[in-house]
Every structure is written in C-alpha cells, then in structure tokens.
Design an enzyme around this catalytic site. Structure first.
Site, mmCIF file in Angstrom:
data_model
loop_
_atom_site.group_PDB
_atom_site.id
_atom_site.type_symbol
_atom_site.label_atom_id
_atom_site.label_comp_id
_atom_site.label_asym_id
_atom_site.label_seq_id
_atom_site.Cartn_x
_atom_site.Cartn_y
_atom_site.Cartn_z
ATOM 1 N N ASP A 88 0.613 -1.157 0.143
ATOM 2 C CA ASP A 88 0.018 -0.042 0.120
ATOM 3 C C ASP A 88 0.794 1.253 -0.068
ATOM 4 O OD1 ASP A 88 -1.953 1.786 0.676
ATOM 5 O OD2 ASP A 88 -3.297 0.213 1.127
ATOM 6 N N HIS A 104 1.214 2.268 -3.311
ATOM 7 C CA HIS A 104 0.055 3.015 -4.013
ATOM 8 C C HIS A 104 0.552 4.457 -3.998
ATOM 9 C CE1 HIS A 104 -3.478 0.041 -2.684
ATOM 10 N NE2 HIS A 104 -2.475 -0.428 -3.620
#
Length: 480
Positions: free
Chosen positions: A299, A333
């Site tokens: 992430d 991300h």
C-alpha cells in the site's frame, strides 16, 4: 569485538549529531521554540524542526532474552521470556534488551519506558499465528478510528524513551492463510462465505460507533471480529526510535506512531506486500523524522494521517512537522501520501533527497480526502526527488477520494501551499500533474519549480484549483 557500550554510544551520538553533519538549507537557522516554527519560511522551518526532535537515550545495561528463558528454535513460544526481560530492563531504569542471532517465536511484545529492544544481526523474531495470543484487547486504532482490538505485534502505550534497533528482522508471519484473508480479497486468501472485515459486526459496526460518538472503551472488537492488528505501534508515547531493523509479512499497517511526539525512523527496511501494508503511518503525530529507509509495500510507502471523520474531529490533533529524507520508495500506492484518514489535518511536511521508482508505484506525492473526511493540508515541501517510473502521476491531489460508498458530507477540505522543486520524472504514467479540487474548496497555491517530467500520457489535468505556478517546468519536452 566492539563492546555493547561502544555500540550504544555510537548509535546515540550518530543519531543525535547527524542533523548537524548534513548540508543545511540555511546556515543561520537559530534555535527556536516550538511555537515559533510556524513563523519560519520553507526549508528553514525543516531545519528548526530537526533541532526540536529528541532522540531516546538509554543506560549501558543489557538484558539478554536467553537469560530469561528464551529458546532460539523457531518453535518454542518466547512470550514470557520477552516480557520478563523487558520488565527487568524497565525496573532497572532502562537499557538494552538483546535478542541474539536465531529464530524466536513470540506473541505480541509490549515495550516499556527506557527500553531499547535490540536485534543482533541474524536475529529473527517470528510472531505467533494464534489469534488468542493477541488478547486481551488493547486501546489501539483501525483505519483512523480508535477501538479496543487485538494487540499490535509490537506495542507501547503511554511510554517514553523506547526503541527497536539492530540488524535483525521482525517477521509478522501474515500471509494468505494468516491475517490477510480478513481483508476480504480473494487474492489475499479470502474464501467466499468466511468472515471478513466488511461484515456487519466489523467495519460497519466500527463506522457506526464513530458516527455516534461511542466511547472508545465500549468499542470492543478482538475475538470474534476480523480487524487486523498493526505491526509496530507507539500510542501516546514520547521519544521513539526505530532504527536499522527489517519488517516483513505485516498483518496491516507496519509502523504506526499515533498521538506520539519525537519519532525517528532511521535506516529501516519495510518489505511487506500484504493488504493495507502501509510502510509508515504517523497519525496525530508531531516531530517525525523518517530517513535512510527502504519502503517496498503493498500500500502507501508513507501515509500521514490524522483520524477518520468524527474521530479525527473529536481528537483534533493535526499531524505536523514531518520530515522524510534520503529514502527509497519502490512498490506502493504512493511514495509520500497525506490521507485519506485526515480529518484533524496535516501541516509542515518536508520530503527531500528521495528516489521513487517501480512499475508498481502508483504516484510519487499524493493527497487524498473528501467531504466526509474534511481536514486540511497546509505546507508540503518537496525538493531533490528523483522519480523513475510511476503508474498514474508525479503529483496527485484528489478531494473526491472514495473506495467505499457514501463519501460525501459537509466537511470541505482545505488544501494549500504545496511547493515542489528540483524533481525529475522519467516515466510519469497517465499524468504529469493531476488535481481534482471541489467547487467551494479549491486547491490553492501550488508551486512547481525546476521540474522535468517525461513519459506522461497527459501533461496536466486540473479542476477546481487555482492556476499552478510554474517556473522552469517542462513536461514531455514542452515548457509549461
């Protein structure tokens, strides 16, 4: 062989004086009080913040976990041995708890004041896969909402002068059979019909408690629920150091200093590709220095947060004075991200001398919120950053962020004062610059200087924002 005393002295002095040895943006930054920092301009402010950050100091005393019954065979559970060694160290006024080379299985580790948990080279701490080991529940947080839940794997609550250091590895042992399936995604091992975090008794229940202002003590989850614990969490702590160690196979967020002040994360490797495996998430945190780290994550590499919706507004502590430098961001991300749990706001974020490069890195700098989160971002400074490849954009600001339903409310975000200079991007992906503000809540005062971006499908896409101030900015060979 270098003595433990020399190791302690070297580590403490190296951290204490490293800021003095770095090239200063201004040679004339005087010592200033915390309340005066906000009045400084640009990178002078960063130098003043560095002088404010306190590094924990420890006595020259050692407590080897082997002396408290630990067995380095990878199968014997050493929870009591770690607990006893930490307690003895704390009761003696502090020092270093030594984990020597070998594999040590344990339940959660709860740190106490003045304790430095030190992993020697070759040491690997394996965390138990048995969920009951993480009970009883403790005061923690999940996606920006406080609750009583499974203990973080390494946890400190209302402690001061704490550290985890060394050259060893913390292995959370999360995988598609353990912890990760609870996220509800098939690619992380979830099987249809089995419990997961989106079930009514999990996240929907916690969201409702947030909206209704249920006291944290009554937000009891843990056994019978499927909300994963964080890896390392300092909760309401002062003077925290995480140095040199490696984190891998995390259940959820990796390094999570929440409501904590004076945080130093130095030379850490985060190599963890599970769901929500953010590398470092300062939340309601002040005076944070993240340096010399490698983030390779499932992430966001670094995500700065300050509470979700009503909880953030209830706590009302902005995350501020956060400096990220000399780090490498690979998969993730976003490289450095603010949000989406950002309801109490973020100010004074500085990023310099970093590299960000991976076909699996989505954005370099990202701000994400919506009108349920609200919040503000005031003062983001980015300098000397080299971006190789990203998927979507070098800079993305999105005030319409939402991966769940019903993301619109009455709390309009305020995003302003973003300064980026001396940035190069080889392959920007879809956009060079992507900004989506809102009517009545325009993104303001974005300044880009000495920036070259190549490989963008579209140079810029900007809505509901003041015009970007470009100075010597070239995107796809054309001057902006």
């Amino acid at each position: 062989m270098i003595s433990r005393l020399r190791i302690l002295i070297f580590a403490s002095c190296a951290i204490l004086f490293s800021c003095k040895n770095e090239k200063k943006e201004s040679e004339n930054v005087a010592e200033v009080k915390t309340e005066e920092i906000q009045d400084l301009e640009g990178w002078d402010k960063a130098e003043a913040i560095l002088k404010e950050i306190k590094i924990p100091q420890f006595q020259d005393k050692e407590f080897n976990v082997l002396d408290y019954g630990a067995v380095a065979d990878g199968t014997t559970k050493n929870s009591e041995a770690f607990k006893k060694a930490i307690a003895a160290c704390n009761e003696a006024g502090g020092g270093m708890v030594i984990v020597p080379s070998g594999k040590f299985l344990t339940g959660p580790i709860h740190l106490k004041s003045n304790v430095n948990l030190h992993l020697e080279e070759g040491a690997e701490v394996l965390f138990s896969k048995e969920k009951q080991d993480y009970l009883p529940v403790v005061h923690t947080s999940y996606e920006g909402v406080e609750l009583m839940n499974y203990s973080p794997l390494i946890y400190a609550f209302e402690q001061e002068n704490i550290a985890v250091t060394g050259k060893g590895t913390f292995n959370g042992q999360a995988d598609n059979e353990n912890w990760w399936p609870w996220c509800g995604a098939e690619r992380y091992g979830h099987k249809e019909g089995t419990p997961q975090q989106k079930d009514d008794h999990n996240l929907p229940s916690l969201r409702k408690m947030n909206e209704e202002g249920t006291p944290v003590a009554d937000r009891v989850f843990g056994e019978g629920h499927q909300l994963r614990p964080t890896f390392f969490e300092s909760f309401s702590c002062e003077n925290v150091l995480v140095q040199g160690v490696t984190f891998t196979n995390a259940p959820f967020w990796v390094i999570h200093p929440i409501k904590s002040n004076n945080i130093t994360v130095d030379g850490v490797t985060v190599n963890s590709h599970g769901p929500n495996n953010d590398g470092c998430d300062p939340e309601y945190a002040k005076n944070v220095h993240i340096k010399n780290c490698l983030f390779n994550t499932g992430d966001d590499c670094i995500a700065i947060k300050s509470g979700r919706n009503n909880d953030g507004r209830r706590v009302n502590i902005p995350s501020e004075n956060i400096i990220v430098e000399d780090c490498e961001m690979k998969d993730g991300h976003g490289g450095v991200v603010m949000g989406s749990e950002i309801s109490a706001g973020v100010r004074n974020v500085f990023v310099r001398n970093c590299t960000m490069d991976s076909p699996n890195l989505d954005r370099a700098i990202r701000i994400k919120t919506n009108t349920l989160r609200g919040g503000f971002v005031d003062g983001v400074y980015v300098k000397n950053v080299k971006v190789g490849q990203v998927k979507e954009a070098m800079l993305k600001v999105n005030l319409h962020y939402g991966i769940y339903d019903n993301q619109d409310g009455e709390f309009f975000p305020e995003i302003s004062n973003i300064y980026m200079e001396d940035v190069t991007v080889k392959n920007a992906g879809k956009y060079g610059i992507l900004i989506a503000g809102r009517e009545g809540s325009k993104v303001s005062n974005i300044n880009l200087k000495n920036i070259t971006i190549d490989g963008a499908d579209t140079a810029e896409k900007i809505t509901d924002a003041d015009p970007v101030n470009y100075e010597n900015v070239i995107i796809n060979g054309e001057k902006m």
